[in-house]
Design a protein around this motif. Sequence first.
Motif, short mmCIF file in Angstrom:
data_model
loop_
_atom_site.label_atom_id
_atom_site.label_comp_id
_atom_site.label_asym_id
_atom_site.label_seq_id
_atom_site.Cartn_x
_atom_site.Cartn_y
_atom_site.Cartn_z
N ALA A 70 0.83 -1.20 0.00
CA ALA A 70 0.00 0.00 0.00
C ALA A 70 0.87 1.26 0.00
N ALA A 71 2.00 1.20 0.71
CA ALA A 71 2.77 2.43 0.95
C ALA A 71 3.60 2.85 -0.26
N ILE A 72 4.28 1.89 -0.88
CA ILE A 72 5.25 2.26 -1.93
C ILE A 72 4.58 3.02 -3.08
N PRO A 73 3.51 2.47 -3.67
CA PRO A 73 2.88 3.23 -4.76
C PRO A 73 2.32 4.56 -4.29
N ALA A 74 1.82 4.57 -3.06
CA ALA A 74 1.25 5.83 -2.56
C ALA A 74 2.32 6.91 -2.49
N VAL A 75 3.51 6.56 -1.98
CA VAL A 75 4.59 7.55 -1.87
C VAL A 75 5.04 8.01 -3.26
N VAL A 76 5.24 7.03 -4.15
CA VAL A 76 5.67 7.38 -5.51
C VAL A 76 4.64 8.29 -6.17
N ALA A 77 3.36 7.89 -6.06
CA ALA A 77 2.32 8.68 -6.71
C ALA A 77 2.24 10.07 -6.09
N TYR A 78 2.36 10.14 -4.78
CA TYR A 78 2.27 11.45 -4.13
C TYR A 78 3.35 12.38 -4.65
N ASN A 79 4.58 11.88 -4.68
CA ASN A 79 5.68 12.74 -5.15
C ASN A 79 5.48 13.17 -6.59
N ARG A 80 5.07 12.24 -7.39
CA ARG A 80 4.87 12.52 -8.82
C ARG A 80 3.77 13.56 -9.01
N TYR A 81 2.65 13.35 -8.32
CA TYR A 81 1.50 14.24 -8.53
C TYR A 81 1.77 15.62 -7.93
N ALA A 82 2.48 15.63 -6.80
CA ALA A 82 2.79 16.94 -6.21
C ALA A 82 3.64 17.76 -7.18
N TYR A 83 4.57 17.09 -7.83
CA TYR A 83 5.42 17.77 -8.82
C TYR A 83 4.58 18.26 -10.00
N ASP A 84 3.71 17.38 -10.52
CA ASP A 84 2.86 17.75 -11.66
C ASP A 84 1.99 18.94 -11.32
N ILE A 85 1.38 18.90 -10.12
CA ILE A 85 0.46 19.97 -9.74
C ILE A 85 1.23 21.27 -9.52
N ASN A 86 2.44 21.14 -9.01
CA ASN A 86 3.28 22.34 -8.85
C ASN A 86 3.54 23.01 -10.20
N ARG A 87 3.86 22.21 -11.18
CA ARG A 87 4.11 22.76 -12.52
C ARG A 87 2.86 23.41 -13.09
N LEU A 88 1.72 22.75 -12.90
CA LEU A 88 0.46 23.31 -13.38
C LEU A 88 0.19 24.65 -12.71
N SER A 89 0.47 24.70 -11.41
CA SER A 89 0.17 25.94 -10.67
C SER A 89 1.07 27.06 -11.18
N THR A 90 2.32 26.75 -11.50
CA THR A 90 3.20 27.77 -12.06
C THR A 90 2.65 28.28 -13.39
N ARG A 91 2.14 27.36 -14.18
CA ARG A 91 1.57 27.75 -15.48
C ARG A 91 0.36 28.65 -15.29
N PHE A 92 -0.50 28.27 -14.34
CA PHE A 92 -1.69 29.09 -14.09
C PHE A 92 -1.28 30.48 -13.63
N ASP A 93 -0.27 30.52 -12.77
CA ASP A 93 0.19 31.82 -12.26
C ASP A 93 0.67 32.71 -13.38
#
Lengths: 225, 246
Positions: free
Chosen positions: A188-211
């Motif tokens: 349960a933990a390994i994919p959750a951590v990988v996905a969290y890091n990946r999505y946090a990065y993706d969302i960060n990039r999107l937020s920069t674009r929106f800004d």
Amino acid sequence: MEVTQDLSFVHLISHASVLVQLVMGLLLVVSLMSWWYIFLKMFAIRSEVRLTEEFEDAFWHNQNLNELYKYANSSSLRHQGALERIFAAGFTEFVKLKKQHGVDASAVMEGTRRAMRATYQREMDRLESHLAFLASVGSVSPYVGLFGTVWGIMNAFRGLANVGQATLAHVAPGIAEALVATAMGLFAAIPAVVAYNRYAYDINRLSTRFDSFTEEFSNVLQRQP
Amino acid sequence: MSATVYYEPYKLPAGILALAVHSMFFALLYFGFNWNRQASSPATMSVELWSSLPEEVVATPVNPKVEEVVPPPQEKIVEPDIVMPDKNKVASKPVETKPEKKKPVPRPVEGVKHKPDTQKIAEQNLNARIADQQAASIQAERIRQDEQAAANGRVVDEYKTKIHDKIKRNVSTIPDVANDARAEFLVTLLPGGAVLKAELKKSSGNAAYDDAVERAILKSDPLPLPPDVQLFNRFRELDLVFKPAE
């Protein structure tokens, strides 16, 4: 003295103590939910990136804001990206303020920015939803699994104490069934951590674009007569 | 802009994919391992060795012969009647034979029944034979037990000698030991042959020799044990005597 010969997977789970079974059940539910969110977020973020690219393209190739506004509103809610909503909110506010006489230019820009800011925050909140769940699954479920394992091993050794002639065969099944809990926790933990890091990065990039889009769009609006 | 209800189009496919991932995981766990252990160690298996075939082989051909003699006088329905009480008798005391012997006595008075007599004789014959067989099989059983006990004793002796020899090989030679020196040790073993402790019961009078023997006992760990686990009880505590002259 009876040493179980059958170490099948089902046997391991069905013969575990109640607490270990509870831990395994909890981990199964958590793991199912975290995978569901992983796929949900994967699809959502991917489509968000695609829609953002499409709208940026349309924005820079089409200088007529009215047409762009129509384009943004015409697409059904399903195909409306976060950027389109930010644009629509800003443009609506801008037009409304322009219509009111006696509002000076800086006040109009202030209002437009505030409207865009509000939509931007709402969109970010939507994109980031469930990420906290993934983060806590990633950090907590190994411990939960470990707890189940420790409990199971404690039981195994307690059983060992009751047996006069101790062999590895007496402890091994107990330890094996306890370790299933750790395996599930890690699963349960390994994919959750990988996905969290990946999505946090993706969302960060999107937020920069929106800004940056918000800033650029403000400039475009400021140039409007 | 008021709060918008966002459309989430991917709930179902995401759920299906999550389930698919989990079923894959469990399939991997289930089929990826060989969950069944190989057959356990032969230590748990006990085999009885018989020098001769059991008596039962002789016993079976006798019964049908008697049954063949009985049927002619009466109908076939009688067959079970005869066989059944026989079995009872075999199981219980021979006292029951008396009432049955009495029964036929009035019969000859009543009528001219020749048939019951043959039947009775056959029955008695049968009883006698069965009793003989039983006695024989009991005796055979006893002999077999004795033989097994003897075999066990042989095995025990053989392994005691092996243990003694193994330790003996590890005793280093100590100078100036009297030839009649005699060191007695009480060795406690664990299942598997590991030495739990070696205790000096009676010193040889030469501390160096005692030490050498004790070192040899600890060095000989694990000691050879018979494969039959049930015999271990006779090896749990061993009295071993060592003489330098041997």
